[in-house]
Design a protein around this motif. Sequence first.
Motif, short mmCIF file in Angstrom:
data_model
loop_
_atom_site.label_atom_id
_atom_site.label_comp_id
_atom_site.label_asym_id
_atom_site.label_seq_id
_atom_site.Cartn_x
_atom_site.Cartn_y
_atom_site.Cartn_z
N LEU A 324 45.69 38.30 12.93
CA LEU A 324 44.43 37.87 12.35
C LEU A 324 43.39 37.61 13.44
N GLN A 325 43.81 36.94 14.51
CA GLN A 325 42.89 36.62 15.60
C GLN A 325 42.39 37.89 16.29
N ALA A 326 43.29 38.86 16.44
CA ALA A 326 42.88 40.13 17.08
C ALA A 326 41.85 40.86 16.24
N ILE A 327 42.04 40.88 14.92
CA ILE A 327 41.08 41.55 14.04
C ILE A 327 39.75 40.81 14.04
N ILE A 360 42.89 23.88 12.30
CA ILE A 360 43.46 25.08 12.91
C ILE A 360 42.53 26.27 12.68
N ARG A 361 41.97 26.38 11.48
CA ARG A 361 41.00 27.45 11.23
C ARG A 361 39.79 27.33 12.15
N ASP A 368 40.46 29.69 20.37
CA ASP A 368 41.39 28.92 21.19
C ASP A 368 42.71 29.69 21.31
N ASP A 369 43.42 29.42 22.38
CA ASP A 369 44.70 30.08 22.61
C ASP A 369 45.68 29.69 21.51
N LEU A 370 46.29 30.70 20.87
CA LEU A 370 47.16 30.41 19.73
C LEU A 370 48.46 29.71 20.14
N ALA A 374 49.70 26.32 18.50
CA ALA A 374 51.07 26.15 18.01
C ALA A 374 51.73 24.93 18.63
N ALA A 375 51.45 24.67 19.90
CA ALA A 375 52.02 23.49 20.57
C ALA A 375 51.54 22.20 19.91
N SER A 376 50.33 22.23 19.33
CA SER A 376 49.76 21.02 18.74
C SER A 376 50.49 20.59 17.47
N TRP A 377 51.17 21.51 16.81
CA TRP A 377 51.87 21.14 15.57
C TRP A 377 53.36 20.89 15.79
N ARG A 378 53.83 21.01 17.03
CA ARG A 378 55.27 20.95 17.29
C ARG A 378 55.87 19.58 16.94
N ILE A 379 55.18 18.49 17.26
CA ILE A 379 55.75 17.15 17.01
C ILE A 379 55.95 16.93 15.51
#
Length: 399
Positions: A324-327, A360-361, A368-370, A374-379
Amino acid sequence: MSNVTQYVQTGLERFLETPPRWIFGYRLGLLGNPASVDRQFRHARELINQRFPGKLTTLYSPQHGFFSEKQDNMIESDHMTDPVLGIPVFSLYGETRIPTREMFENTDILIIDLQDAGTRVYTFVYTASYCLEVAKKFGKKVLILDRPNPVGGSVTEGNCLSPECASFVGRYPIPMRHGLTIGELLTLFNDHYGIGCDLEVIPMKGWDRSMYFQDTGLPWIPPSPNLPTPTSAMVYPGQVLWEGTNISEGRGTTQPFEIFGAPFIDTERILSSLGHRQLPGAILREIAFEPTSNKWSGSLCKGFQIHITDPHEYQPYITSLKLLQAIRFHHKEQFKWKSPPYEYEFERLPIDLLIGSAEIRQRMEKFDDLDEIAASWRIALEEFIHITREFHIYTRARI
């Protein structure tokens, strides 16, 4: 996936083989659809009616209808009379999504036999959650006949739903790929999130958390029209995000969710930004297709088909976010977020409801770097994994 197919007995089959003693004599209701079958393709309503003659009084249907005849979102189904048993079928995706007192009038025990997709946004589990709430209110008992999570029970993936993004495609703070069976998930809703109805689960026999649907030996009956194969279910936890955009998710083709695209997509530029066609556990194949309905109906779309090469390596959610980000990056002028309405929400952006987070959207809009996103939702994801271990019915994955 393992090379040896295991014999899995569903909750339906175990229920019919050895019903609990307390169920005899009560009036029964069944929430189901075409996927509510045994391995001989016999439907639950006929089997339950044979096992408990005259006791099955009422049927209930989730989104897409009792016969899964309705194709798209917000296409409602009507109440009807079942042509086989001559009993009422109440639609829980029509004039209401919450059962009324009248719908439960002739039901003492509600049996739920639904094939879930293992994905937060699949509405069947929220229809079931409303049934649990109403059962609690009116003093009814609920019995879940468990079925496999088609994308396995050993992996969870994605961010947990933010409360401000709660909707009919997400009522509780669970991740996109939750890693639970429907019996485990509804027990989580009931016990941890406080519904508190009288609930029991008839577990499967022979299923373990490492299994994808292809490992079970069970027949795949599409639980909804646009999940025609186990592979479509495997890509769905990521590919469903296209529903929140102007990119076709493959509805109106024979391979929904496996394929995606739009008339304006330059596939070579997308591949150049990804580095190559090979992604973890999958390969992108360039295609052209023409949907017969839904987005871009009758228009030539350019895009890709996702071919899964290793389901244990393939991560559907982060993969689709990167696509999605690439498109978005290469087609800034043509790409659009879909406008409301979406699943009875008329103000909030559909993509926020699907991702489960406006933040996130917004970060994606800034490119932002995906991996950092992703690291932000890990906890929160780790906390969810910790909580849900208590609700596991089945063994952990084989090593």
